[in-house]
Write a protein that holds these residues in place. Structure first.
Motif, PDB file in Angstrom:
ATOM      1  N   GLU A   1       0.818  -1.123   0.181  1.00 47.16           N
ATOM      2  CA  GLU A   1      -0.292  -0.025  -0.197  1.00 47.16           C
ATOM      3  C   GLU A   1       1.086   1.303   0.282  1.00 47.16           C
ATOM      4  O   GLU A   1       0.628   2.021  -0.875  1.00 47.16           O
ATOM      5  N   GLU A   2       2.305   1.169   0.941  1.00 47.77           N
ATOM      6  CA  GLU A   2       2.865   1.937   1.106  1.00 47.77           C
ATOM      7  C   GLU A   2       3.439   2.675  -0.584  1.00 47.77           C
ATOM      8  O   GLU A   2       3.766   3.871  -0.662  1.00 47.77           O
TER       9      GLU A   2
ATOM     10  N   LEU B   1       0.702   3.996  -2.502  1.00 50.14           N
ATOM     11  CA  LEU B   1       0.435   5.298  -2.664  1.00 50.14           C
ATOM     12  C   LEU B   1       1.687   6.447  -3.329  1.00 50.14           C
ATOM     13  O   LEU B   1       1.244   7.119  -3.409  1.00 50.14           O
TER      14      LEU B   1
ATOM     15  N   LYS C   1      -7.409   1.592  -2.044  1.00 47.13           N
ATOM     16  CA  LYS C   1      -6.887   2.922  -1.596  1.00 47.13           C
ATOM     17  C   LYS C   1      -6.277   3.940  -1.555  1.00 47.13           C
ATOM     18  O   LYS C   1      -6.474   4.781  -1.443  1.00 47.13           O
ATOM     19  N   VAL C   2      -5.719   3.822  -3.202  1.00 47.01           N
ATOM     20  CA  VAL C   2      -5.049   4.875  -4.231  1.00 47.01           C
ATOM     21  C   VAL C   2      -6.150   5.380  -4.584  1.00 47.01           C
ATOM     22  O   VAL C   2      -6.223   6.780  -4.461  1.00 47.01           O
ATOM     23  N   LYS C   3      -6.807   4.914  -5.021  1.00 47.10           N
ATOM     24  CA  LYS C   3      -8.604   6.309  -5.643  1.00 47.10           C
ATOM     25  C   LYS C   3      -9.307   6.467  -4.710  1.00 47.10           C
ATOM     26  O   LYS C   3      -9.422   7.541  -5.289  1.00 47.10           O
ATOM     27  N   SER C   4      -9.604   6.112  -3.878  1.00 43.61           N
ATOM     28  CA  SER C   4      -9.966   6.878  -2.684  1.00 43.61           C
ATOM     29  C   SER C   4      -9.245   7.596  -2.545  1.00 43.61           C
ATOM     30  O   SER C   4      -9.818   8.950  -2.226  1.00 43.61           O
ATOM     31  N   ASP C   5      -7.936   7.489  -1.425  1.00 43.49           N
ATOM     32  CA  ASP C   5      -7.422   8.737  -0.898  1.00 43.49           C
ATOM     33  C   ASP C   5      -6.910   9.906  -2.176  1.00 43.49           C
ATOM     34  O   ASP C   5      -6.618  10.565  -1.713  1.00 43.49           O
ATOM     35  N   LEU C   6      -6.992   9.588  -3.210  1.00 40.51           N
ATOM     36  CA  LEU C   6      -6.010  10.473  -3.809  1.00 40.51           C
ATOM     37  C   LEU C   6      -6.436  10.922  -4.288  1.00 40.51           C
ATOM     38  O   LEU C   6      -6.991  11.912  -6.307  1.00 40.51           O
TER      39      LEU C   6
ATOM     40  N   ARG D   1       0.929   9.103  -5.843  1.00 36.34           N
ATOM     41  CA  ARG D   1       0.881  11.261  -5.607  1.00 36.34           C
ATOM     42  C   ARG D   1       1.999  11.645  -6.302  1.00 36.34           C
ATOM     43  O   ARG D   1       1.948  12.907  -6.815  1.00 36.34           O
TER      44      ARG D   1
END
Lengths: 337, 337, 337, 337
Positions: free
Chosen positions: B107-108, B111, B152-157, B115
């Motif tokens: 995940e890290e 992300l 997660k990438v999609k929802s966070d960024l 970014r």
């Protein structure tokens, strides 16, 4: 694996590479040359992933010493593998002829052809049930109905049958009716399909991808062996080249190359390669003389009425003549049809 | 279609061909030439199956006048198709950059890269979850876990994501997490997979098979359109040639050829083609100048530690520099990144 | 020739094409189809230059109905051509074996090999005097001295000799010593050289260019026939493909294709194609079974000491064994070595 | 060079290889690995001939660490070479446009085109005098007369001219009239011709052979440098692949690869590659963006009346438009037309 340094690589860069190799659990031995240093990786028991090395400063390239495939390799298994289907042995010396129509069109068509090719010496009946077609608007095969017709051929005539599997969903269904399952050229690297087929114990015929090197083909065959299936037959069916007088160019040297590096039997499909019946006999004879373990030939009683690929099918008299011509060649190379 | 007779074909043979054509429901018009007669087939509304004709006595060859594909053709749909994903338009003039790691590793990692590439101007994040690998012994991707990381990438960024689908079983799962589904080169003619994807309404990115002609590629795209999906993006990723200094040769002319014959947008993947990060910028610039609608580029923060294909990944500073270099080229061809 | 119009071509565009065709001295007959019009060119007696047509508005493409070559065509000369060299007939049924070292290295070497291969059944001695080499820093052959050694072999043993001609300057010199002049693959389209050779009456062996189609090869042979030389032998020596386990892929189907379209004899060079002696026997047997009129094989008494291409040379015992294996295959296809 | 032993090679076989290496004047250092031993050759100052090694018992293969070419290599000459013709510099940053007709047809035609292309920004005039044609029955160029027309263009307009040399006989004649001599793709390995041209001090433009790897192309260029000529320009003109929508596939990555390995300038010929004028602009833009040092483009005032290759020629308005489109791309990559 050998890591080749650039000719202006520094001492420090060489040391960094050796450190990286040690971090991977191996040993790196520097070999200073006239123009550059190479570093030999020692201590690995399988293929080395070179991506971490290639990226280091001063590295020019890496050179792989061992092929990527394992289970199909003659180094793993020095004796040739024989595949037994009923009382037929593929890879045991005598070339095995597989013949029949590109697509099964009716029970009558299937039975007629099967009777004739069996009489001429073919030992396995081929017939397409599920057909992968370039365009979605082309005839895709009789599917489930065709499988029943193949079962009928098998029970009536006692000849084993081979047919193509094009997706995972139908593996079970096809495995119930067919003796050998064929993977087409366009699916040679459909790894999801190969993984499922590896769980079966049926013989699988793996056609060479139309632009696969022999190495990639053998590596794909490793997928079929990975879950325990040992009954794999390779099939050379021509590769894509610039030559346009035929559909695909039969790589005749692949027979010797496969036999050199692998223990698996190899047969040749001259029909799909040539794309024209007129060239099928010449290629078939070449394949047997070169040492192929068999042929996969399309035969149709009325090629001009075939629903698919009539042009590449031999009619029955032509098939009979070819069988007669192949026999002395097989004997000449110490084999008997 | 044109049926070309041999130069010694008899009057009777010509008549037999015309009769056969009439039996197919068309008209056959003979065209006597200096050396031979050709017969033009008139009255067909779609492709003609020539197998019944090729087999007749006196016939030399048939010549197809119309291409096999239909739905992707510019003749069917003269205006270029634009694919909208969120507020991004692919095929609408501005080239779209898709960037990210070959495989999602954590995940890290996902992300961090997302970014950075987003900040540099990439609009879509790419990351492999299921990886088709040549050998069964290679790392095959984090699969289900990777899909969650992409979500997660999609929802966070707020950046749309693209990932590859390798078999029918996982289509539903992937379609739940990804904005664009990618079909890899080795699956370009996995027709069973294409048929299922055609039932979706998600955008599908269809990579060119490594030895597929543009015509075969467009015909495979017809499978994706056949069940109603209209959101298809083509991706040139290099073809297999004899040249050995790179992994695959980017067919740069395919951009102009696809735009000439089809209404679908086309992007280019320079990373898999080159196989080496050093050649990625030159090919990327060429693709944008040639008129490509976007690029699919591999980026990794530490290429030397990538689990797959590190060598072909740009590191982040190199990606940022490339983005800066691409902008004026896009403007020079009347487009803006 | 057929001129295919775009499917939205106007009546006026069709008329303009017909007018252009009439300006070229032919007649243009329009053939309206379901989707588009095609225009048939009638009245030409040779190939039509389509460049003026392709450029007109509304024209989609032109389709050539007749092949470009003429003199080599079976349509011009239906019976197969036999080339007689002394009392040897090439193309007359019995395959002819040409064998010897890649390069002539000394009189003793040449005589030793010639004696042995002749004894085993080879009928023509091959030996390179002038060698075209990829790098200017490689050994280029003994040139003039080698020609004298070939003359010695011929006079001592009564075996005809074949050697390569690499430039126009040395044609006269080589023609004085050699019975057959060989044109290498890299010179297949060295038209200046072909034109000069066409003025000779010596047999010329024309190797296929490494990426020449059969059509281009036959068209190049037309240059050799154009000035009156009729004694042309074709030699398939492998084509460049993506396959990397051998040096060049023998296009085994070219034997049947050449025999279908041309009256010229065709032989096969398995040594240069394979690049490794281990694959030479398998390919040689395939070539004879496929119908080749002969073989050109490299033989060296001590391959490991050969100045060029030792790896692809058979040693003498291996050549003798191959000859013994070829004999029954030749008989099986109705020919006798 | 690395000699890789088979995995069952004996101690004695390893020793025999080392002894052979010592006999060649080098040192052989054994590197035992997990599966096999490799032997590193140390002490050579140039390429090693491996034929004597490959043949030894127990040897699996040899691995070449250094490329075959020398004089063209960036390792020999790290700075890029600039070729000066009059006041034009090729390889100095600004892309150089060479434009003109495939064949010179008349003085008026040549002067008209030259005036127009010069006005649009072309700096060198191209025009064929001697034309190598696939068939002996095709138009072969105006030869000597065309050279005089080129001389007239040069003297009237002050623009340097480039034309093709097809045989050794005419080198002197052509060198008297032309500023740059072009070697066509089919002559890339006509070593006799290259050797003669190496004695000149004229710039030579060496087209890539249609199936030559970049390595073979650079090695052929070594022939041009071997006798002292340093003014060599490379020209990518498309390679033969299976793709059939264009005539040859431009290998766009060859630009970056050549610049990586060699100091010579490289230009691109999009006209012969595409075979159709419609694709020329897209490929031209790609080439400039990828870093090419120039372009060689066919221009004809009335392409439909051209004696050769009209289809691939731009007419003058199209050429002017392309020049206008290329300018901002050249600027975007830090170069100025």
């Amino acid at each position: 694996m050998l890591v080749v340094m650039k000719n202006n690589a520094t001492e420090a860069q060489v040391k960094a590479v050796i450190k990286e190799i040690e971090g991977m659990g191996y040993r790196g031995v520097p070999m200073p040359g006239a123009q550059r240093t190479a570093i030999c990786i020692v201590g690995n028991t399988g293929p080395v992933d070179d991506s971490g090395l290639m990226i280091l400063e001063g590295v020019k390239e890496t050179v792989r010493v061992t092929k990527q495939y394992k289970l199909v390799s003659r180094e793993t298994h020095p004796q040739p593998t024989t595949i037994t289907v009923g009382d037929i042995n593929i890879g045991a010396g005598k070339p095995v002829l597989m013949a029949g129509p590109c697509a099964v069109e009716s029970e009558e068509q299937a039975l007629t052809i099967a009777r004739r090719v069996k009489k001429s010496g073919a030992e396995i009946f081929r017939g397409g049930a599920f057909k992968p077609r370039t365009s979605p608007f082309s005839f895709q095969g009789l599917e489930r109905d065709a499988l029943k017709m193949l079962a009928k051929v098998k029970s009536d005539l006692g000849i084993p049958v081979i047919t193509e599997v094009v997706d995972i969903q139908n593996i079970g269904l096809i495995a119930k009716h067919a003796d050998i399952l064929q993977v087409g050229a366009r699916n040679m690297q459909n790894f999801a399909l190969l993984k499922e087929l590896s769980k079966l114990r049926h013989p699988i015929l793996l056609k060479r991808g139309l632009s696969a090197t022999v190495t990639e083909w053998l590596t794909a065959a490793d997928y079929l062996l990975a879950e325990g299936n040992r009954r794999i037959i390779l099939c050379e069916r021509g590769i894509r080249t610039f030559e346009d007088s035929i559909r695909f160019s039969v790589d005749i040297s692949s027979i010797a190359v496969v036999k050199h590096f692998s223990h698996l039997p190899i047969i040749v499909d001259p029909s799909h390669a040539a794309g024209h019946f007129a060239y099928v006999p010449s290629i078939s004879k070449a394949a047997i003389a070169a040492g192929a373990d068999g042929l996969l030939i399309e035969v149709h009683p009325n090629p001009q009425e075939a629903l698919i690929d009539g042009l590449q099918s031999l009619n029955i008299p032509n098939f009979e003549r070819l069988m007669a011509e192949l026999r002395p060649i097989a004997e000449a190379v110490g084999r008997y049809i």
